[in-house]
Structures are given as structure tokens and as C-alpha cells.
Design a protein around this motif. Structure first.
Motif, mmCIF file in Angstrom:
data_model
loop_
_atom_site.group_PDB
_atom_site.id
_atom_site.type_symbol
_atom_site.label_atom_id
_atom_site.label_comp_id
_atom_site.label_asym_id
_atom_site.label_seq_id
_atom_site.Cartn_x
_atom_site.Cartn_y
_atom_site.Cartn_z
ATOM 1 N N SER A 115 0.788 -1.221 0.000
ATOM 2 C CA SER A 115 0.000 0.000 0.000
ATOM 3 C C SER A 115 0.821 1.271 0.000
ATOM 4 C CB SER A 115 -0.895 0.007 1.233
ATOM 5 O OG SER A 115 -0.043 -0.047 2.375
ATOM 6 N N GLN A 116 2.145 1.182 0.127
ATOM 7 C CA GLN A 116 2.881 2.425 0.320
ATOM 8 C C GLN A 116 2.863 3.307 -0.920
ATOM 9 O OE1 GLN A 116 4.002 -0.640 0.692
ATOM 10 N NE2 GLN A 116 6.213 -0.768 0.458
ATOM 11 N N PHE A 117 3.077 4.593 -0.646
ATOM 12 C CA PHE A 117 3.064 5.588 -1.711
ATOM 13 C C PHE A 117 4.463 5.678 -2.283
ATOM 14 C CE2 PHE A 117 -1.069 7.017 -0.615
ATOM 15 C CZ PHE A 117 -1.157 6.913 0.753
ATOM 16 N N SER A 119 7.065 7.440 -5.018
ATOM 17 C CA SER A 119 7.259 8.514 -5.981
ATOM 18 C C SER A 119 8.704 8.504 -6.421
ATOM 19 C CB SER A 119 6.872 9.854 -5.361
ATOM 20 O OG SER A 119 7.663 10.090 -4.236
ATOM 21 N N VAL A 120 8.962 9.234 -7.490
ATOM 22 C CA VAL A 120 10.333 9.283 -8.001
ATOM 23 C C VAL A 120 10.919 10.659 -7.735
ATOM 24 C CG1 VAL A 120 9.862 7.609 -9.818
ATOM 25 C CG2 VAL A 120 9.577 10.031 -10.283
ATOM 26 N N THR A 121 12.221 10.705 -7.668
ATOM 27 C CA THR A 121 12.867 12.016 -7.628
ATOM 28 C C THR A 121 13.708 12.124 -8.883
ATOM 29 O OG1 THR A 121 14.561 10.986 -6.255
ATOM 30 C CG2 THR A 121 12.958 12.354 -5.140
ATOM 31 N N THR A 211 2.237 10.579 -7.148
ATOM 32 C CA THR A 211 2.713 9.407 -6.419
ATOM 33 C C THR A 211 1.850 8.211 -6.785
ATOM 34 O OG1 THR A 211 1.410 10.242 -4.591
ATOM 35 C CG2 THR A 211 3.769 10.403 -4.383
ATOM 36 N N PHE A 213 0.246 4.563 -6.003
ATOM 37 C CA PHE A 213 -0.164 3.595 -4.997
ATOM 38 C C PHE A 213 -1.335 2.860 -5.633
ATOM 39 C CE2 PHE A 213 -4.099 5.477 -3.256
ATOM 40 C CZ PHE A 213 -4.063 6.719 -3.851
ATOM 41 N N GLN A 219 -8.361 7.852 -8.847
ATOM 42 C CA GLN A 219 -8.404 9.318 -8.803
ATOM 43 C C GLN A 219 -8.549 9.921 -10.183
ATOM 44 O OE1 GLN A 219 -4.761 10.289 -6.741
ATOM 45 N NE2 GLN A 219 -5.806 10.292 -4.777
ATOM 46 N N GLN A 262 -13.127 23.696 -8.318
ATOM 47 C CA GLN A 262 -12.673 23.556 -9.706
ATOM 48 C C GLN A 262 -13.356 22.396 -10.419
ATOM 49 O OE1 GLN A 262 -8.483 21.060 -9.245
ATOM 50 N NE2 GLN A 262 -8.410 23.132 -9.901
ATOM 51 N N ALA B 41 -7.899 4.070 -0.605
ATOM 52 C CA ALA B 41 -6.906 5.141 -0.536
ATOM 53 C C ALA B 41 -6.154 5.194 0.787
ATOM 54 C CB ALA B 41 -7.578 6.480 -0.799
ATOM 55 N N GLN B 44 -2.577 2.304 3.296
ATOM 56 C CA GLN B 44 -1.264 2.473 3.907
ATOM 57 C C GLN B 44 -1.382 2.720 5.416
ATOM 58 O OE1 GLN B 44 1.779 2.153 3.845
ATOM 59 N NE2 GLN B 44 2.918 3.975 3.304
ATOM 60 N N PHE B 45 -2.299 3.633 5.795
ATOM 61 C CA PHE B 45 -2.428 4.001 7.203
ATOM 62 C C PHE B 45 -3.063 2.878 7.998
ATOM 63 C CE2 PHE B 45 -0.934 8.141 6.386
ATOM 64 C CZ PHE B 45 -1.443 8.530 5.157
ATOM 65 N N GLY B 213 -7.042 14.702 -4.145
ATOM 66 C CA GLY B 213 -6.782 14.095 -5.446
ATOM 67 C C GLY B 213 -6.501 15.144 -6.504
ATOM 68 N N ILE B 214 -6.286 16.391 -6.073
ATOM 69 C CA ILE B 214 -5.968 17.454 -7.030
ATOM 70 C C ILE B 214 -4.718 17.069 -7.820
ATOM 71 C CG2 ILE B 214 -4.510 18.755 -5.405
ATOM 72 C CD1 ILE B 214 -5.695 21.304 -6.516
ATOM 73 N N LEU B 238 -0.470 12.469 1.183
ATOM 74 C CA LEU B 238 0.877 12.448 0.630
ATOM 75 C C LEU B 238 1.009 13.067 -0.750
ATOM 76 C CD1 LEU B 238 3.782 11.529 1.339
ATOM 77 C CD2 LEU B 238 3.434 9.823 -0.390
ATOM 78 N N ASN B 239 0.163 12.643 -1.689
ATOM 79 C CA ASN B 239 0.360 13.135 -3.046
ATOM 80 C C ASN B 239 0.317 14.655 -3.106
ATOM 81 O OD1 ASN B 239 0.698 12.468 -5.898
ATOM 82 N ND2 ASN B 239 -1.264 13.441 -6.141
ATOM 83 N N LEU B 242 3.485 16.357 -1.506
ATOM 84 C CA LEU B 242 4.645 16.380 -2.397
ATOM 85 C C LEU B 242 4.468 17.431 -3.481
ATOM 86 C CD1 LEU B 242 5.450 12.583 -2.892
ATOM 87 C CD2 LEU B 242 6.466 14.188 -1.301
ATOM 88 N N LEU B 243 3.275 17.478 -4.052
ATOM 89 C CA LEU B 243 3.009 18.458 -5.104
ATOM 90 C C LEU B 243 3.217 19.871 -4.592
ATOM 91 C CD1 LEU B 243 -0.201 17.225 -6.944
ATOM 92 C CD2 LEU B 243 2.048 17.586 -7.939
ATOM 93 N N ASP B 268 7.336 7.998 3.405
ATOM 94 C CA ASP B 268 7.202 8.250 1.972
ATOM 95 C C ASP B 268 7.383 9.728 1.625
ATOM 96 O OD1 ASP B 268 4.524 5.800 1.828
ATOM 97 O OD2 ASP B 268 6.687 5.557 1.613
ATOM 98 N N LYS B 271 11.058 10.117 1.196
ATOM 99 C CA LYS B 271 11.480 9.358 0.015
ATOM 100 C C LYS B 271 11.105 10.115 -1.247
ATOM 101 C CE LYS B 271 11.179 4.718 1.860
ATOM 102 N NZ LYS B 271 10.071 3.798 2.087
ATOM 103 N N GLY B 272 9.985 10.825 -1.191
ATOM 104 C CA GLY B 272 9.545 11.550 -2.377
ATOM 105 C C GLY B 272 10.281 12.854 -2.597
ATOM 106 N N LEU B 273 10.726 13.489 -1.521
ATOM 107 C CA LEU B 273 11.303 14.821 -1.685
ATOM 108 C C LEU B 273 12.811 14.866 -1.535
ATOM 109 C CD1 LEU B 273 8.748 17.074 0.172
ATOM 110 C CD2 LEU B 273 9.159 16.944 -2.261
#
Lengths: 286, 397, 323
Positions: A115-117, A119-121, A211, A213, A219, A262, B41, B44-45, B213-214, B238-239, B242-243, B268, B271-273
């Protein structure tokens, strides 16, 4: 001025919406099937690109063809084993088969990958270009460029190659196509596999800023369908126009209305457009 | 598949739960239900939370179980709450009716927890949780026990601590920006942030919700850039976290960002940033560095630092077991009575602020105080309030 | 008279079932929701089956009903029964509002426009916090149990109300199907231009079907609010949790038939619950995965719904009986 920035941002992200949605409209155009699981192939593409990045050090944009290939293969099998069996069934059965497929792929990914998220850098992730007072985000620009390349390649394929013309013939009139010697079953396989492959390609391209998952596909489902239907189901140009339009509407609406609304603005515009043009912006009149 | 196979298969499927539960009844175990979102969604938690609970259960069972009940072992009955409150309620009812649970732990997401609490309250089964929507303890229910502070308190602390940290670094905060994802979690915390700013007479120059989910946070950051805020308080998963951080970097916006837990306090995020996570602040409801001797066990077993939902659920189980010991009974009503208005210390409870858990009449743990954490490398370090901080905060303005 | 015997037996069995189940238990809860969702799918069936318009936005009406009665109860102390009527009226208005711009849409375009409408309602509920409580949701306030206040200590009365609702909606469905309106809808389904030629006002008929469906689903929203006691915009306006679910239930059972939604509900909901009970503790996502696989298998096996199994069975019976 901020309107210009908003339009620019909207076009860039719209290009990406277009590339991930083109596959959906292709599948509908050739096979008449509304594939609710399409967004799951987006997730598959993202996973493949992520693993290529994590274990092979490949930039996601370079891994996009790999995502395409993997999704193409999976799509080929799925079409042959599942979709082909419901081609003659009522369209609601087809839709809900793809809903079942959505559930299977999403939870299969959860079981397989956890389940982990992820992402790439990438080195260009936080870079931007300055054009006077305007900012252009580099990841979006690259994604837009890839989308353009993809769109052009697909257009060429459908126009100029034998396969492309055969698929269009099958879409227009399957019986006549068969009489002309086209193996329509094969065409359906190619169309579906190509369609999901394209969406997976788009997934790899957006990985630098989304990211991944197991639930990420969910989404994008509504967005992809909005793009495709707005532009006109079955029309590739429609998917492109739809994508750009959706991106610009979202970006502009954030200037005049609260950002929280939006999607509300988008959906209202969507319903109104369809009320005036029931076949979508580019779709063929019935 | 022919009709006969389908019918017998269905019969087996429907009968199975009864068969399984009677087999389990052989040993004198204490059944504890664990309802978490294990799919969807928030998987993970939910999985993190389950891991925390499993760790404590295994420790207690390994040390001989609950002595006061003749060495009875804890039997965790784990179930997926899914993302739908209706299903969460069904699952709670099923565990209560079919598995004879002493108590339920769950469910991370406030709406799921509230739905479950509607069932547990009516069946007099205690529910222990770390969900923090204000409503959870705001309905006068007798069987709900929340081990962390409320959302409005957390949101206010997110602001107050920041103002204090900035002041200690010589900066006075006068203009802030708030942005939050529009689910119950983000909205509730934003309310707290607003209250904090108002009480301190600080101007909120940007206050925007955005849809969960933006896909593109550029409009948000464009607005932030133009707002003149000295600090931004994003409440995100999370998503979006990071954005937001990446887009701020892209637009060369270097004002401090103080996150609202969730996405900002999980591995995470870093890891993402990578390097861009360094020195990002976030409010949190608990942190693993307050009790490293305990929480390191989690890191050794599961391979990542003990995230707050894992720690807080571990504490929930510890509190429950202590209540069972105190009541010398595994009957739900006895345990609930032992929990109400009581204070608990020791074991995993050392991981909570104040080293203790004290429930008031509404079921809220009044000793839980939010804390501010800051990313240092791959870890999050408690930096405020001063009396529990492990390191001084770094404030870049 | 003999024709109605199996139906009468079925209704009798359905009426007795809640009495056999533990009133504080799990299965009565599952039964209640199964009956409720069957009723919702049946109301959807009027539009999705008889009018052949696959709506994926029926959650809009459901949510309007749930919120209307609960807000009226919270703000003005109005009984949920009256609130249900108010909700129904608003649901009908909403159905009109969405039916007009989508009148000319075909098949998939219609489905997605309705889906967009459902989302519009969800976002409005999420944003209009002063009216709806926003994303935090609403709790139906506790009142002492009484029929007038639609408040009960146990679930059994809720199950009976849901059963009654299912019977009422099914009767309405059958009346439409067998009546003039059903005939007109069938004509429109078969060949809309031809139907216009013979004088059917297709717009009016489709609007009528949409409004009836909307009113019924909205009223069922009140039932949900009173049973579940807590809900938020995602729960009652949700695409997956409501819109797609009720369409799926009707289709798995057999769209356009009275028995279809009932068969579908009694298959899908107990199946989901069983999968959760058996598999969710083993591995995250396993229960849903197996559910999805079974769903695919069932659709491949019977694309036109379970009703075809019963029809085939009945055909075999009548062949066996005939000399």
C-alpha cells in the motif's frame, strides 16, 4: 496576466490529460466499449516506470515505452480472455465487466506491491523556466512534449499504416471489414492493447509529479471520462481537445472561483456542453 | 461453473465464519477486534495501524498473556473497514455478534470511526481510537475512548507552536496562508488553524480548500506567491503534500511550510522529496522519539519508523489490556467501566505525551498534547514544546 | 390465482425472515441494507431498465433525500417521515434539473453526464458546510424510540420498513412496466424516431420516468439516514458506494425485470460481506480481489443477469409439465 499564466498551466496539464485519455477513446471508437478499468492501466504504467526507476535507474520518461509494452501485453490477454466474450452482450454488461476488472487490478496491485506511496525524484522535478513573468514547470513541459509526440505518432499510425486503416474500417463497419478480409478479432485485440498501452505510457510520463499507490487509478477515472466524452467518444482529436479544454477550465476556474470548486465548475461546463452538443465537441453528429 | 458448484460453494462461504469461530473458542483467548481501512486510498495508514497493534499483542502474548485471566492470550480479529462507513458499521456489528469481542480498535479515518461508534455505543462495546474529529468525543457517548487530542486543538497548536518557534528565532508572524484538502480531516484542522490565528491577531491572507486528489497545485502556489504570507500551513495527504512542496520549490518560494500531519509525517514524504524534505515542520499527535526503546522494536520488525497511527494504536491496545487487568474480566461492560474516566500509565503508554493516558467523561485523553516535529534526514524529530523537544527547531524565514 | 401463489409465499417468507434473525445481530443488519439497496436498484430500474438509460448519477437523489430529512430534523425538529416527503419532492426537482439538459444524450454520454451531476451534488454538499455540515458529515440526533419519530432501538422495524419500501417500489415498477407508460417507454427504447412518428411525446415520457425514479430514490435516502444514523457527502453521494453499486445490482440481477434488482441485491451484498468476513484478515485487498473476480465470472456466465437462470429454469419446468 495571471490569466495568461493560468491558460499556460491549463494547456500544459491539459496535454497530459489528453495523453492518458487517448487510449480510452481509441478503445471506445474501435470496439464500442466504455472501459472503466482504463485508469487502472494508468496505474500499471506508473508502477512499471517506478520499478524501472528504482531498480534500473531509468528516468520515468525514458521508461514510458516499457510501460507501454507491459500494458500492451496485459491488455492483449485481457481482451482475448475477457472483453472478447462480452462483445455481443448488452453494453451494461460490458461496462460492469470492466468495473470488475478495475476492482481486480486495483486490489491485485495492493496485494502484489503493497500500500505504500511511491514517488520518483528526478533532477528536473523542481525546475522551472521563466518566460518573463511567467513560470513554466519543467516536468509539465516534458509531459506535454511527450503527449504531443504520442499524439502525433498515434495519428500517423491510424492514418498511414495498414493496421491503422484496418482498425478504422473495423470501427466503421465490422461486417464490411470482415468481408474485405480484415481479421476483426485481431483488430479488437490490437485496439484494446494499444489503447491501454497508451494510457500506461501516459502514466509513466506523469510519474514525476504523481505518487503511485494501488488506488491512484481511481483518482483519474472521472477525469479521463470527462475528457473523452467532452471531446467526443471515439475521436482522437476529441481526446486532445477535451484534455486541453479540461485543463484550461480547471486552471481558469481557480482564478475566479474557490479552488475547491474547480471540479464543480468543470462538471457544470461539461453538462452544459453536452446539452448543446450531445455528441461532444468534436464527435460526429448522429 | 455449473449450478451445483455455485450453490455448494455459496453455502460453504456463508457457513465458514461460524465454523471458524467455533474452532477458535477452544482456547480462553480475549478477542479484540481491529477494524482498519485495509484497501482503498487509506490502506497504507490502516496497515501501519494494524502493524502497531500486532507488535504489542505479540509482546503481551509472548510474555505469557494476561495473568489476571489465567494467562489468556490476546486474539486479534482483523477486518477491513473498506472506505465506506456503511461497511465499517457492518463489520463492527459482525465482530460484535459473531466474534464476541471485548473491545474494538479502529478506524483511522474519522468517518469510519464515527460509523463504527454508532454500532458500538448501542451494543455497549468499548471502541478505542486515534481518530480525532471533534465529533467523536462530542456526542456524549459512553463507550468511545480517544487517545489523542481533538482536531480543533491540533489545528490551533499547529499555529500556536509555529508562532512560538518563529518568535524564538526572532521573527514575528503577521501574515499566514492556510491550504487544506477538503475532507473531514483537512477541514477540521483548518478550523483550528483559523482559531489560532484569530486569537493571535494574525492575518490569514490566503485560506483555500482544494479537492482531495488534485492533480495540479500550481493555482494554489500561484495564489500563495501573490498573497504575501510569511508562512504556509498545508494540511494534506501524501500526493498533495509532495506536489505542494515541489511546486513551491519550482516557483522559488522559500517561506516555511508547516504541515498538518498525515502526508507530512510518513517515511514516503522524505522518500519523495529527498533533500527538499529537510527542515520541513509538521504538527503531529505523537512521535516515536519520545520513547525510542519501545518504538525501535517497530522499526526493527517492520523496517520503517513507527508512524504516529501505529504508535497511537499500540497505546490503545496497551490501555485496553491494562483496563482488562484492572477489571479482571474480559467482559465488554466491565472493561468499559474500567476505562471510563480512568488514568493509565506504563508500558507503551510511555510513548504518549505526559507518559500517561487519562480519559475524561467524554472519552477524550486530556493529557495528550500535540507536538511539532521537523524532518532531519530520514527521521522526524520532536522540536516543540520545549519540555519534550529532542532538538531545537530550525527556522528558516 | 395459482400464478400469484409463489409470489405470495415469497412475500410471506420475506416477512417472517426478520423475526427469525437475532434482533441485535449482524445478519438483520445485512438484511436491512440488502432490502434497502434492492429498493434503490428497483427505483433505478425504472430509468435504467424500462427507459434504457443507464444513469450513473442516482446518488444525487439519494443524497438529497438523506440530507433533506436530516437537516429538517436537526434544524426544525421535523419528523423524518415528513422530511422524507420533502426529500422526495426535492429529488423529483433534481431529476427534472438533470433530465432536461441530458434529454438528447445517447447511451454512454448520458451515463457520464449523470455521473457528473452526481459529483456536482457531492461537491455542493461538501462545500456548503453551514447547511450540510460539510465533509464532517451529519449525525441523526438521538430521540426516544417511537414510530412517529422514525427512531427504533433495534434494527427489526427498520428491516420491515425497508421491506415495505421494496414492495412499494416494485409495485410501482410493475405498474409502469405493464401500463401505458411502460408501453411508451418500450416503444422509445425500440425505435425512438418511430415512436415520435406515432405520436408519443418521448420527452414527456422520459421526464416522467426520471422524476418518478428520482423521487423514490430520494425517499429511500431518508431510510438510510435513519438506519445508519451517520453519513457524510462521500457516503450518500458516492459514485462507487451508491451510483455504480445500484446500477450493478440491477444489472447482475437482470435489468428491466422486477425480480432483477432483488436477485442482484441478495447476491452482491451478502457476497461482499462474506468475502470481507472470510478474507479481509488474511491480506489487505484479498477480499475485494476475490469479489472482483467473482463479479467478472458472473457477468461472463450470465451477461443478461441472474433472471435468465430463473427464466431458463421456468422454461424447463413448463416443458416438463406440458404433455
Amino acid at each position: 496576466m495571471s490569466i495568461l499564466q493560468a491558460i499556460l498551466d491549463g494547456l500544459l496539464i491539459g496535454g497530459v490529460y489528453a495523453v492518458i485519455s487517448i487510449g480510452l477513446t481509441l478503445v471506445y471508437g474501435v470496439m464500442g466499449i466504455v472501459n472503466f478499468a482504463q485508469a487502472e492501466f494508468l496505474a500499471i504504467g506508473m508502477f512499471v516506470a517506478w520499478f524501472a526507476w528504482a531498480f534500473l535507474g531509468l528516468d520515468p520518461v525514458l521508461a514510458a515505452p516499457l510501460s507501454f509494452a507491459v500494458a500492451f501485453g496485459i491488455g492483449w490477454v485481457v481482451q482475448g480472455q475477457l472483453i472478447a466474450r462480452v462483445l455481443k452482450a448488452p453494453s451494461v454488461a460490458q461496462i460492469f465487466l470492466t468495473v470488475g476488472l478495475l476492482i481486480v487490478i486495483e486490489n491485485g496491485s495492493l496485494l502484489l506491491f503493497g500500500s505504500q506511496f511511491r514517488s520518483v525524484t528526478t533532477f528536473y522535478q523542481t525546475m522551472s523556466l521563466s518566460l518573463g513573468p511567467l513560470f513554466i514547470s519543467i516536468p509539465y513541459l516534458i509531459a506535454f512534449g511527450m503527449s504531443l509526440a504520442c499524439g502525433v505518432a498515434l495519428w500517423w499510425f491510424m492514418r498511414a499504416s495498414w493496421f491503422g486503416r484496418a482498425m478504422r474500417a473495423t470501427a466503421q463497419n465490422p461486417a464490411a471489414a470482415q468481408l474485405m478480409g480484415i481479421d476483426t478479432d485481431l483488430m479488437y485485440k490490437i485496439a484494446f492493447a494499444l489503447g491501454v498501452g497508451l494510457t500506461a505510457f501516459g502514466g509513466a510520463v506523469i510519474l514525476p509529479y504523481v505518487t503511485v499507490f494501488p488506488g491512484v487509478g481511481g483518482q483519474f477515472v472521472v477525469l479521463m471520462f470527462t475528457v473523452v466524452v467532452l471531446g467526443g467518444l471515439g475521436s482522437i482529436a476529441g481526446a486532445v481537445v477535451g484534455g486541453l479544454t479540461v485543463g484550461v477550465i480547471q486552471a481558469l476556474s481557480s482564478l475566479f472561483f474557490p479552488i475547491q470548486l474547480q471540479n464543480l465548475v468543470l462538471f457544470i461546463v461539461f453538462i452544459l456542453v453536452l446539452a448543446v452538443r450531445p455528441q461532444g465537441l468534436i464527435g460526429a453528429s448522429r | 461453473m455449473n449450478r451445483r458448484t455455485l450453490l455448494s460453494g455459496t453455502a460453504a462461504v456463508l457457513a465458514a465464519p461460524f465454523v471458524l469461530s467455533s474452532a477458535r473458542a477452544a482456547a480462553p483467548a480475549v478477542n479484540v477486534g481491529v477494524i482498519m481501512p485495509l484497501s482503498g486510498a487509506n490502506a497504507q495508514f490502516g496497515i501501519n495501524a494494524r502493524n502497531g497493534i500486532e507488535l504489542v499483542a505479540d509482546e503481551i502474548n509472548g510474555a505469557g498473556g494476561i495473568a489476571e485471566l489465567g494467562g489468556a492470550k490476546i486474539n486479534l480479529i482483523v477486518a477491513d473497514a473498506t472506505s465506506t462507513p456503511t461497511t465499517a458499521g457492518n463489520v463492527a456489528q459482525r465482530l460484535i455478534t459473531q466474534q464476541d469481542v471485548t473491545a474494538l480498535l479502529g478506524a483511522f479515518v474519522s468517518s469510519l470511526t464515527i460509523a463504527i461508534s454508532e454500532v458500538t455505543e448501542r451494543r455497549d462495546i468499548p471502541l478505542l481510537t486515534m481518530s480525532f474529529a471533534d465529533q467523536i468525543t462530542g456526542r456524549g457517548y459512553q463507550n468511545i475512548f480517544q487517545v489523542v487530542a481533538k482536531a480543533s486543538v491540533i489545528g490551533k497548536a499547529q499555529f500556536d507552536y509555529t508562532a512560538a518557534i518563529a518568535q524564538a528565532a526572532g521573527t514575528k508572524i503577521e501574515k499566514i496562508a492556510i491550504m487544506y484538502e477538503d475532507t473531514a480531516y483537512g477541514t477540521a484542522q483548518a478550523n483550528g488553524l483559523r482559531a489560532g490565528a484569530k486569537a493571535a491577531n494574525v492575518e490569514v491572507v490566503m485560506d483555500d480548500a482544494y479537492p482531495l486528489g488534485i492533480a495540479d497545485t500550481t493555482p494554489l502556489i500561484n495564489k500563495l506567491r501573490g498573497s504575501g504570507a510569511q508562512a504556509v500551513f498545508p494540511v494534506s495527504y501524501l500526493n498533495d503534500s509532495l506536489l505542494i512542496i515541489r511546486t513551491m520549490r519550482q516557483q522559488k518560494l522559500t517561506i516555511p511550510a508547516i504541515g498538518g500531519a498525515a502526508g507530512y509525517v510518513i517515511p514516503d514524504f522524505e522518500k519523495g522529496l529527498g533533500e527538499f524534505a529537510e527542515n520541513v515542520l509538521s504538527i503531529n499527535t505523537s512521535n516515536y522519539d519520545l520513547a525510542p526503546d519501545l518504538t525501535d522494536r517497530f522499526r526493527r520488525r517492520f523496517g520503517y519508523f513507527m508512524v504516529h497511527e501505529a504508535l497511537e494504536h499500540a497505546v490503545c491496545l496497551e490501555v485496553l489490556v491494562q483496563a482488562i487487568r484492572k477489571a479482571k474480566s474480559a467482559k465488554a461492560e466491565d472493561v468499559a467501566a474500567a476505562l471510563r474516566g480512568a488514568k493509565f500509565t506504563g508500558g507503551w503508554i510511555n510513548g504518549m505525551t505526559g507518559g500517561a493516558v487519562q480519559f475524561d467523561q467524554t472519552g477524550l485523553n486530556v493529557l495528550s498534547v500535540p507536538l511539532m516535529v521537523q524532518w532531519r534526514g530520514k527521521d522526524i524529530v520532536t522540536v516543540w514544546p520545549k519540555d519534550i523537544a529532542k532538538s531545537a527547531p530550525v527556522w528558516r524565514s | 390465482m395459482k400464478r400469484f401463489l409463489p409470489l405470495a409465499l415469497l412475500i410471506l417468507a420475506a416477512a417472517l425472515l426478520p423475526l427469525l434473525l437475532d434482533p441485535r445481530g449482524y445478519w438483520i443488519r445485512v438484511l436491512t441494507f440488502t432490502l434497502l439497496f434492492a429498493a434503490m436498484a428497483q427505483a433505478w430500474n425504472i430509468v435504467g431498465g424500462l427507459a434504457n438509460q443507464t444513469s450513473l448519477g442516482h446518488a444525487a437523489f439519494f443524497g438529497i433525500g438523506a440530507y433533506t430529512s436530516t437537516v429538517l430534523l436537526l434544524k426544525f425538529g421535523i419528523s423524518p417521515w415528513l422530511g422524507m416527503l420533502a426529500g422526495g419532492a426535492l429529488g423529483g426537482v433534481a431529476a427534472l434539473v438533470i433530465a432536461i439538459p441530458t434529454m438528447r444524450l445517447q447511451g454512454h454520454y448520458f451515463a457520464l453526464a449523470t455521473l457528473a451531476f452526481g459529483e456536482v451534488m457531492r461537491v455542493i454538499a461538501n462545500v456548503w458546510t453551514s447547511l450540510t455540515g460539510g465533509p464532517g458529515g451529519l449525525s441523526v440526533p438521538f430521540v426516544p424510540p417511537s414510530f412517529a419519530a422514525y427512531s427504533f432501538k433495534l434494527l427489526r422495524p427498520h428491516a420491515y420498513i425497508a421491506l415495505a419500501a421494496l414492495i412499494v417500489v416494485t409495485v410501482i415498477f410493475e405498474m409502469i412496466r405493464r401500463g401505458a407508460m411502460g408501453y411508451r417507454l418500450r416503444a422509445i427504447r425500440e425505435n425512438a424516431p418511430a415512436a415520435e412518428v406515432i405520436g408519443i411525446d418521448t420527452t414527456r415520457v422520459k421526464l416522467q420516468a426520471a422524476v418518478i425514479s428520482g423521487v423514490l430514490v430520494a425517499m429511500l435516502g431518508t431510510l438510510y439516514a435513519q438506519i445508519a444514523v451517520f453519513f457524510d457527502p462521500d457516503t450518500v453521494f458516492g459514485i462507487a458506494s451508491i451510483s455504480i453499486r445500484i446500477a450493478l445490482i440491477a444489472i447482475i440481477g437482470g435489468v428491466g425485470t422486477a425480480a432483477g434488482p432483488i436477485l442482484g441485491a441478495f447476491f452482491i451484498i451478502p457476497l461482499e460481506e462474506s468475502m470481507n468476513a472470510l478474507l479481509s484478515s488474511r491480506a489487505a485487498g484479498l477480499s475485494q480481489l476475490v469479489f472482483g473476480i467473482i463479479l467478472i465470472a458472473v457477468i461472463l456466465w450470465r451477461p443478461r443477469g441472474f433472471i435468465t437462470v430463473i427464466d431458463a429454469f421456468r422454461a424447463r419446468l413448463s416443458r416438463a409439465v406440458k404433455p
